[in-house]
Scaffold this active site. Structure first.
Site, mmCIF file in Angstrom:
data_model
loop_
_atom_site.group_PDB
_atom_site.id
_atom_site.type_symbol
_atom_site.label_atom_id
_atom_site.label_comp_id
_atom_site.label_asym_id
_atom_site.label_seq_id
_atom_site.Cartn_x
_atom_site.Cartn_y
_atom_site.Cartn_z
ATOM 1 N N GLU A 34 0.853 -1.197 0.000
ATOM 2 C CA GLU A 34 0.000 0.000 0.000
ATOM 3 C C GLU A 34 0.882 1.239 0.000
ATOM 4 O O GLU A 34 1.898 1.269 0.705
ATOM 5 C CB GLU A 34 -0.878 -0.042 1.262
ATOM 6 N N THR A 36 2.772 2.074 -2.250
ATOM 7 C CA THR A 36 4.058 1.676 -2.812
ATOM 8 C C THR A 36 4.161 2.032 -4.290
ATOM 9 O O THR A 36 5.263 2.151 -4.820
ATOM 10 C CB THR A 36 4.248 0.153 -2.688
ATOM 11 N N ALA A 122 -16.725 0.811 -2.780
ATOM 12 C CA ALA A 122 -16.345 0.151 -1.521
ATOM 13 C C ALA A 122 -14.859 -0.196 -1.497
ATOM 14 O O ALA A 122 -14.380 -0.858 -0.590
ATOM 15 C CB ALA A 122 -17.180 -1.108 -1.314
ATOM 16 N N LEU A 124 -13.365 -1.940 -3.956
ATOM 17 C CA LEU A 124 -13.122 -3.179 -4.714
ATOM 18 C C LEU A 124 -13.042 -2.917 -6.217
ATOM 19 O O LEU A 124 -12.963 -3.845 -7.011
ATOM 20 C CB LEU A 124 -14.206 -4.209 -4.396
ATOM 21 N N SER A 125 -13.099 -1.646 -6.576
ATOM 22 C CA SER A 125 -12.894 -1.210 -7.952
ATOM 23 C C SER A 125 -13.925 -1.745 -8.948
ATOM 24 O O SER A 125 -13.598 -2.427 -9.916
ATOM 25 C CB SER A 125 -11.473 -1.547 -8.414
ATOM 26 N N SER A 127 -15.362 0.158 -10.950
ATOM 27 C CA SER A 127 -15.139 0.889 -12.208
ATOM 28 C C SER A 127 -14.132 0.139 -13.086
ATOM 29 O O SER A 127 -14.332 0.022 -14.295
ATOM 30 C CB SER A 127 -14.691 2.328 -11.945
ATOM 31 N N ASP A 172 -5.613 -1.336 -10.536
ATOM 32 C CA ASP A 172 -6.976 -1.876 -10.549
ATOM 33 C C ASP A 172 -7.300 -2.534 -11.885
ATOM 34 O O ASP A 172 -7.811 -3.648 -11.948
ATOM 35 C CB ASP A 172 -8.000 -0.761 -10.280
ATOM 36 N N TYR A 222 -2.418 12.921 0.593
ATOM 37 C CA TYR A 222 -1.815 12.065 -0.426
ATOM 38 C C TYR A 222 -0.612 12.770 -1.050
ATOM 39 O O TYR A 222 0.475 12.204 -1.154
ATOM 40 C CB TYR A 222 -2.878 11.739 -1.471
HETATM 41 P P1 ADP Z 1 -15.088 1.882 -7.205
HETATM 42 O O1 ADP Z 1 -14.166 2.095 -6.051
HETATM 43 O O2 ADP Z 1 -16.106 0.817 -6.900
HETATM 44 O O3 ADP Z 1 -14.374 1.673 -8.484
HETATM 45 P P2 ADP Z 1 -15.823 4.320 -8.492
HETATM 46 O O4 ADP Z 1 -16.486 5.542 -8.004
HETATM 47 O O5 ADP Z 1 -14.477 4.413 -9.075
HETATM 48 O O6 ADP Z 1 -15.904 3.240 -7.322
HETATM 49 O O7 ADP Z 1 -16.723 3.677 -9.645
HETATM 50 C C1 ADP Z 1 -18.093 3.496 -9.455
HETATM 51 C C2 ADP Z 1 -18.834 3.910 -10.710
HETATM 52 O O8 ADP Z 1 -18.666 2.894 -11.733
HETATM 53 C C3 ADP Z 1 -20.318 4.010 -10.505
HETATM 54 O O9 ADP Z 1 -20.688 5.288 -10.019
HETATM 55 C C4 ADP Z 1 -20.852 3.741 -11.905
HETATM 56 O O10 ADP Z 1 -20.773 4.890 -12.709
HETATM 57 C C5 ADP Z 1 -19.870 2.704 -12.440
HETATM 58 N N1 ADP Z 1 -20.358 1.342 -12.124
HETATM 59 C C6 ADP Z 1 -19.752 0.425 -11.348
HETATM 60 N N2 ADP Z 1 -20.487 -0.698 -11.252
HETATM 61 C C7 ADP Z 1 -21.592 -0.487 -11.983
HETATM 62 C C8 ADP Z 1 -22.758 -1.271 -12.278
HETATM 63 N N3 ADP Z 1 -22.919 -2.483 -11.768
HETATM 64 N N4 ADP Z 1 -23.698 -0.720 -13.080
HETATM 65 C C9 ADP Z 1 -23.533 0.521 -13.590
HETATM 66 N N5 ADP Z 1 -22.470 1.298 -13.348
HETATM 67 C C10 ADP Z 1 -21.516 0.815 -12.558
HETATM 68 MG MG MG Z 2 -12.940 3.086 -9.242
#
Ligand code: ADP
Ligand code: MG
Length: 381
Positions: A34, A36, A122, A124-125, A127, A172, A222
């Site tokens: 972390e 790193t 949360a 766990l990525s 996105s 990620d 950061y």
């Molecule tokens: P995380 O840490 O989970 O990556 P982010 O804020 O980077 O959080 O990304 C979350 C965004 O990704 C959501 O706001 C949405 O726009 C998109 N996303 C993630 N999962 C889904 C899903 N199952 N359906 C639609 N959009 C999603």
């Molecule tokens: Mg993300």
């Protein structure tokens, strides 16, 4: 209903026959390593059994039509730079299309329906799971799979930078694309070389505990951490802390501030802990893995100072219950702990952590069991 059936039904309802092809990609954890990445050290992520799944079919036009089951929203957009959709979830998909096209790859119109079970925001990525699902799929459907996996990860990262306003590193997307069942991947952030290590404990499981707090701090901690690391590296005449030993750091201790010393000490020790964990996994020594996780937490809390009361509480509680290893996962100041838990303690740990955290902080944490699984892939229909 099973996720795939749900997607199949929605797709048929929206777009009719024939069926499209199914693809999936995964969220990720980082076992250790972390703060790193920007010190040219190691991270040690793996893909998990929480996924984004999509059914996709080329539609012979120059338009993308996509429905998100979880958000219950539909977007339609063209493939030129000025065609960006307004919905933030759709910009991830648009960005993937654009980044492939910018690199000389091919994308044509398609219809898609997708859903997922990676918890949003949360740690766990979700996105990266979304990005790598579509990047992998569009590579298979329009480019004969010719774009290499590293480029797919970079396409996801560039999407975050250029279309979603998130200035993230590569970990990620890398983990989501390269993930392999029963394996973690040590990524060397200096030259992006990587190596798989087995992670398939018989008697342990991984549990994420999301504190659901995020402390917003006024000064940017950061950037301040980065500056400390850079200052120490500079005073030692090296490009990064990667090649500095503890002895070399100690030799300049009196010439740098106590704060900078502790920041650099953490980074140097963390580099060595990742290597120690890899060696322990090769021996199947999960107790040693756990000890290193606690040591990381201690370092992040006392030396790097990126923890917070809630996360220290969760790590202390884990230790008290006899959990093998626990630490902050992610940048800190809130978010999750990752816990290596003996299977016979699993239920007790979750019950106790939930109850006692709620008693103290007024809300329950969210708990996720994760299994190290495959990353981006095509699914059988
Ligand atoms: P995380 O840490 O989970 O990556 P982010 O804020 O980077 O959080 O990304 C979350 C965004 O990704 C959501 O706001 C949405 O726009 C998109 N996303 C993630 N999962 C889904 C899903 N199952 N359906 C639609 N959009 C999603
Ligand atoms: Mg993300």
């Amino acid at each position: 209903m099973e996720m795939k059936e749900h997607i199949r039904n929605k797709f048929a309802e929206r777009f009719g026959a024939p069926e499209g092809e199914f693809f999936a990609s995964a969220g990720r954890i980082n076992l250790i390593g972390e703060h790193t990445d920007y010190n040219e050290g190691f991270v040690f992520p793996g893909a998990i059994d929480k996924v984004i799944m999509a059914e996709i079919r080329p539609n012979g036009t120059d338009k993308v039509r996509v429905f998100s089951i979880d958000i219950d929203d539909y977007a339609e957009f063209g493939l030129r730079e000025e065609d960006a959709p307004s919905q933030s979830w759709a910009r991830y998909i648009f960005g993937i299309c654009r980044e492939i096209i910018k690199r000389g790859g091919k994308v044509q119109g398609f219809d898609a329906v997708f859903a997922g079970n990676v918890p949003l925001g949360a740690g766990l990525s979700s996105s990266a799971a979304l990005e790598s699902c579509f990047a992998f799929a569009l590579n298979e459907l329009f480019n004969d799979g010719k774009i290499d996996k590293f480029e797919l990860a970079k396409i996801g990262q560039s999407t975050e930078h250029n279309y979603c306003g998130v200035n993230c590193g590569i970990m990620d997307q890398f983990a989501s694309v390269f993930g392999k069942k029963g394996h973690l991947i040590r990524l060397d952030c200096r030259d992006l070389s990587y190596e798989y290590f087995p992670f398939a404990p018989e008697n342990h499981t991984l549990v994420l505990v999301d504190s659901r707090v995020k402390h917003e701090l006024k000064d940017s901690p950061y950037n301040k951490r980065r500056e400390s690391c850079e200052r120490v590296a500079k005073s030692l005449g090296v490009p990064s802390l990667r090649d500095v030993s503890l002895a070399e750091l100690n030799a300049v201790k009196v010439t740098i501030s106590d704060e900078d010393y502790r920041r650099a000490k953490y980074v140097i020790e963390e580099r060595d802990r990742v290597l120690a964990v890899c060696a322990a996994l090769e021996r199947g020594d999960y107790d040693e893995v756990g000890r290193m996780m606690y040591a990381t937490h201690e370092g992040l809390s006392k030396d790097y100072e990126v923890s917070c009361e809630e996360l220290d509480f969760l790590a202390d509680l884990a230790k008290e219950i006899g959990v093998t290893g626990a630490r902050i996962m992610g940048g800190g100041f809130g978010g999750c702990t990752i816990n290596l838990v003996r299977k016979d303690l699993h239920d007790k740990f979750i019950a106790e952590a939930t109850k006692r955290f709620a008693e103290k902080y007024g809300h329950e944490p969210k708990v996720y069991d994760v299994i190290i699984s495959d990353g981006a892939r095509r699914l059988e229909a």
